[in-house]
Design a protein around this motif. Structure first.
Motif, PDB file in Angstrom:
ATOM      1  N   GLY A   1      44.112  93.728 -35.595  1.00  0.00           N
ATOM      2  CA  GLY A   1      44.897  92.608 -36.118  1.00  0.00           C
ATOM      3  C   GLY A   1      45.762  91.971 -35.049  1.00  0.00           C
ATOM      4  O   GLY A   1      45.884  90.745 -34.972  1.00  0.00           O
ATOM      5  N   GLY A   2      46.349  92.815 -34.192  1.00  0.00           N
ATOM      6  CA  GLY A   2      47.182  92.294 -33.106  1.00  0.00           C
ATOM      7  C   GLY A   2      46.381  91.469 -32.120  1.00  0.00           C
ATOM      8  O   GLY A   2      46.808  90.393 -31.690  1.00  0.00           O
ATOM      9  N   ALA A   3      45.190  91.961 -31.776  1.00  0.00           N
ATOM     10  CA  ALA A   3      44.332  91.217 -30.843  1.00  0.00           C
ATOM     11  C   ALA A   3      43.822  89.930 -31.480  1.00  0.00           C
ATOM     12  O   ALA A   3      43.758  88.885 -30.829  1.00  0.00           O
ATOM     13  CB  ALA A   3      43.171  92.099 -30.392  1.00  0.00           C
ATOM     14  N   LYS A   4      43.469  90.000 -32.752  1.00  0.00           N
ATOM     15  CA  LYS A   4      42.959  88.818 -33.457  1.00  0.00           C
ATOM     16  C   LYS A   4      44.024  87.716 -33.499  1.00  0.00           C
ATOM     17  O   LYS A   4      43.708  86.534 -33.381  1.00  0.00           O
ATOM     18  CB  LYS A   4      42.526  89.219 -34.870  1.00  0.00           C
ATOM     19  CG  LYS A   4      41.637  88.226 -35.553  1.00  0.00           C
ATOM     20  CD  LYS A   4      41.054  88.849 -36.812  1.00  0.00           C
ATOM     21  CE  LYS A   4      40.230  87.869 -37.593  1.00  0.00           C
ATOM     22  NZ  LYS A   4      38.906  87.639 -37.093  1.00  0.00           N
ATOM     23  N   ALA A   5      45.285  88.115 -33.632  1.00  0.00           N
ATOM     24  CA  ALA A   5      46.386  87.144 -33.633  1.00  0.00           C
ATOM     25  C   ALA A   5      46.771  86.737 -32.209  1.00  0.00           C
ATOM     26  O   ALA A   5      47.139  85.589 -31.951  1.00  0.00           O
ATOM     27  CB  ALA A   5      47.605  87.731 -34.344  1.00  0.00           C
ATOM     28  N   GLY A   6      46.681  87.690 -31.271  1.00  0.00           N
ATOM     29  CA  GLY A   6      47.149  87.447 -29.912  1.00  0.00           C
ATOM     30  C   GLY A   6      46.253  86.582 -29.057  1.00  0.00           C
ATOM     31  O   GLY A   6      46.738  85.724 -28.307  1.00  0.00           O
ATOM     32  N   TRP A   7      44.938  86.791 -29.143  1.00  0.00           N
ATOM     33  CA  TRP A   7      44.038  86.046 -28.250  1.00  0.00           C
ATOM     34  C   TRP A   7      44.122  84.531 -28.422  1.00  0.00           C
ATOM     35  O   TRP A   7      44.149  83.810 -27.414  1.00  0.00           O
ATOM     36  CB  TRP A   7      42.602  86.550 -28.367  1.00  0.00           C
ATOM     37  CG  TRP A   7      42.378  87.778 -27.545  1.00  0.00           C
ATOM     38  CD1 TRP A   7      42.123  89.047 -27.986  1.00  0.00           C
ATOM     39  CD2 TRP A   7      42.405  87.868 -26.106  1.00  0.00           C
ATOM     40  NE1 TRP A   7      42.002  89.914 -26.914  1.00  0.00           N
ATOM     41  CE2 TRP A   7      42.168  89.221 -25.764  1.00  0.00           C
ATOM     42  CE3 TRP A   7      42.626  86.944 -25.090  1.00  0.00           C
ATOM     43  CZ2 TRP A   7      42.133  89.663 -24.441  1.00  0.00           C
ATOM     44  CZ3 TRP A   7      42.593  87.374 -23.769  1.00  0.00           C
ATOM     45  CH2 TRP A   7      42.351  88.717 -23.453  1.00  0.00           C
TER      46      TRP A   7
END
Length: 143
Positions: free
Chosen positions: A122-128
């Motif tokens: 979830g963090g990567a999906k939001a961060g990228w």
């Protein structure tokens, strides 16, 4: 153990950027530019080069360059080690550049998220998308 428990998940983010691949490639491969849109680093675009990305959140990622095809493909490992094994991440990030008539399609893929890594995924999906927006802004501001 069922087959689905070993399957990994992948995040893909694509952006069309109104600049040529050469300009985007510089932002992907020059350490001072990477620091501006991603994280502090000691990157070098050489296959086998080991480098570190340091996040503003205090985390450190151990990375190794896997593929360097200038103006086309850049791939490296993205490994995060944590005291809690649930937060350990062993993934691969790959950037692909495709020239278009109006600029470049930049495709970022991060693969290797285990099913139990919902928070990291979830963090990567939001961060990228945020990282790539910063990259696009940086490319627009640099010569």
């Amino acid at each position: 153990m069922s087959e689905t428990s070993t399957a990994t998940r992948t995040i893909v983010v694509e952006r069309e950027i109104a600049h040529p691949p050469e300009k985007i490639w510089r932002a992907l491969t020059q350490p001072h530019l990477i620091s501006e849109w991603l994280m502090k680093n000691n990157f070098s675009p050489v296959v086998g080069h080991r480098f570190i990305l340091r996040g503003e959140w205090g985390g450190v990622l151990d990375c190794e360059v896997l593929i360097v095809e200038p103006q086309r493909t850049l791939s490296y490992t993205w490994i995060f080690k944590h005291d809690d094994p649930l937060f350990n991440l062993n993934s691969v990030v790959t950037f692909s550049l495709s020239r278009t008539t109006t600029g470049t399609i930049l495709r970022m893929e991060q693969s290797g998220f285990r099913p139990d890594q919902k928070q990291a995924y979830g963090g990567a999906k939001a961060g990228w998308p945020m990282f790539l927006a910063k990259l696009e802004q940086l490319v627009a501001e640099t010569d």
